[in-house]
Design a protein around this motif. Structure first.
Motif, PDB file in Angstrom:
ATOM      1  N   ASP A  60       0.645  -1.249  -0.002  1.00 32.96           N
ATOM      2  CA  ASP A  60       0.234   0.067   0.501  1.00 32.96           C
ATOM      3  C   ASP A  60       1.156   1.421  -0.302  1.00 32.96           C
ATOM      4  O   ASP A  60       0.861   2.467   0.687  1.00 32.96           O
ATOM      5  CB  ASP A  60      -1.065  -0.048   1.200  1.00 32.96           C
ATOM      6  CG  ASP A  60      -2.261  -1.191   1.227  1.00 32.96           C
ATOM      7  OD1 ASP A  60      -2.117  -1.426  -0.431  1.00 32.96           O
ATOM      8  OD2 ASP A  60      -3.190  -0.881   1.800  1.00 32.96           O
ATOM      9  N   ASN A 112      -2.758  -4.550  -0.754  1.00 34.12           N
ATOM     10  CA  ASN A 112      -3.728  -4.636  -2.046  1.00 34.12           C
ATOM     11  C   ASN A 112      -4.249  -3.135  -2.614  1.00 34.12           C
ATOM     12  O   ASN A 112      -5.181  -2.638  -3.570  1.00 34.12           O
ATOM     13  CB  ASN A 112      -5.274  -4.977  -1.238  1.00 34.12           C
ATOM     14  CG  ASN A 112      -5.405  -3.995   0.278  1.00 34.12           C
ATOM     15  OD1 ASN A 112      -4.360  -4.151   0.593  1.00 34.12           O
ATOM     16  ND2 ASN A 112      -6.620  -3.725   0.641  1.00 34.12           N
ATOM     17  N   HIS A 215       2.686  -8.078   2.808  1.00 34.65           N
ATOM     18  CA  HIS A 215       1.243  -7.287   2.915  1.00 34.65           C
ATOM     19  C   HIS A 215       0.085  -7.488   4.713  1.00 34.65           C
ATOM     20  O   HIS A 215      -0.025  -7.142   5.006  1.00 34.65           O
ATOM     21  CB  HIS A 215       0.866  -5.784   1.642  1.00 34.65           C
ATOM     22  CG  HIS A 215      -0.427  -5.192   2.078  1.00 34.65           C
ATOM     23  ND1 HIS A 215       0.521  -3.692   2.831  1.00 34.65           N
ATOM     24  CD2 HIS A 215      -1.370  -4.692   2.213  1.00 34.65           C
ATOM     25  CE1 HIS A 215      -0.628  -3.003   3.220  1.00 34.65           C
ATOM     26  NE2 HIS A 215      -2.042  -3.828   2.749  1.00 34.65           N
TER      27      HIS A 215
END
Ligand SMILES: [Fe+2]
Length: 386
Positions: A60, A112, A215
């Protein structure tokens, strides 16, 4: 090799210095082309204070799904893929230029949000590879996704591999169905097991100590959330309240949002016996260090000021690797780096996402008070005429 792809600089080997190798983890910087200065100032201070041998961005980096939202009054400034690509390139430049300027090698995995736009991960990887100090995924390596790779860390003389860093992709976005999938794939886990065995064989049958960066947290992270009474915690899920189980150091400000499929990654990690710690981001309000079955689970709070966060969890994390296979980790918060002073308080108030309501109320209140004062002054002035 895809057209236009430049191989990353393999001459830039990672090596111990004075018996130590220092990594700076930046979790969820998550911003647009107008990166909020408070985060950049916090990161600037961190680079200077820590002087890391490697910076790792754990996903991100970009608030990819909002690249199109930027507007000039009512006119959208980004309307198509070319516009998204321009905005993304600018956002990355602002985030990465301070690292480049200091000559710090850096690596990344996607989150994401990086993928939630029309620019593919492969195209984004090309942007990263254009930075001279990027040492992440190589278009020629055997990784299963373009950000999945391993980085060896060598002894000071370069003669022995002392540590290994795993960087695994854990999130992808289907551009057609516009659905995000958040998990490490079985193919990635198989690649990890195979590569780990190769490294162990090359190391005389002894697993090479490793950190694994990704992540999205592993599903097993839920083991650290203990249910509690509402009065005990603010972390809520499905009408129930949670907090970190006793004995775990750190903060759990939200219920862990973990990989949506369990493909046996943790079992593979235990079989391989090399990973000392799995290091994740994604949950901006979670910042803790826990342990399960001999493996550390490290969760690092989000750095972004544009996205949700808290004054307790905006930070960077440091890892100090030692030659004997042990390591130490600690976080440095916004307040540690910026100090508590009128400037840092005002900057936090002005830029932190969660301050938006308070800012609205205080500025609105101040405007009303000023208007009321002006009205009183005007009335008084008219009365004084008679
Ligand atoms: Fe995320």
């Amino acid at each position: 090799m895809p057209r236009g792809v430049r191989l990353v600089n393999r001459e830039m080997d990672l090596k111990f210095k004075n018996g130590k190798f220092t990594i700076l983890q930046i979790a969820d910087p998550q911003d647009l082309q107008f990166v909020r200065p408070a985060m950049l100032k916090m990161l600037d201070k961190a680079y200077d204070r820590v002087s890391p041998d490697l910076a790792v961005m754990t996903g991100d980096q970009i608030l990819g799904n909002h690249l199109r939202d930027c507007n000039n009054w009512t006119r959208l400034t980004v309307r198509d893929k070319a516009g998204e690509e321009r905005a993304l390139r600018t956002a990355l430049k602002k985030l990465l230029e301070p690292i480049e300027r200091r000559g710090i090698p850096f690596a990344m995995v996607y989150g994401n949000h990086d993928d939630m736009n029309l620019v593919t991960k492969e195209e984004q990887a090309d942007m990263y590879r254009a930075y001279p100090h990027f040492i992440g995924a190589d278009a020629n390596d055997s990784s299963v996704e373009c950000d999945t790779c391993n980085l060896p860390v060598y002894s000071e003389d370069g003669g022995k591999m002392l540590w290994n860093l795993w960087l695994l992709d854990s999130a992808r976005f289907d551009k057609q169905t516009r659905r995000c999938s958040a998990y490490v794939t079985p193919e990635t886990v198989a690649w990890y097991e195979k590569k780990s065995a190769e490294l162990r064989d090359a190391n005389g049958g002894v697993p090479v100590p490793a950190l694994m960066f990704q992540h999205i947290p592993l599903p097993e992270t839920l083991a650290f959330a203990g249910e509690c009474e509402k009065k005990d915690a603010s972390c809520k899920e499905g009408g129930r309240y949670y907090k970190l189980k006793p004995g775990i150091s750190g903060v759990m400000g939200e219920y862990p949002s973990v990989c949506e499929q369990n493909v046996g990654q943790f079992e593979a990690i235990k079989r391989c016996g090399d990973v000392k710690a799995v290091v994740c981001g994604h949950d901006h309000l979670n910042n803790f260090e826990a342990r399960l079955d001999g493996v550390d689970f490290i969760q690092t709070g989000g750095a972004s000021f544009r996205c949700y966060g808290s004054s307790k969890t905006r930070c960077v994390r440091v890892f100090e690797l030692h030659e004997n296979g042990e390591y130490r980790t600690f976080t440095i918060s916004y307040w540690d780096l910026m100090g508590v002073n009128p400037g840092s308080l005002l900057r936090y108030y002005w830029e932190a996402d969660e301050m938006a309501y308070i800012k609205g109320y205080t500025l609105g209140g101040a405007a009303l008070a000023a208007a009321a004062g002006a009205a009183v002054w005007a009335v008084k002035r008219n009365i004084d005429k008679y």
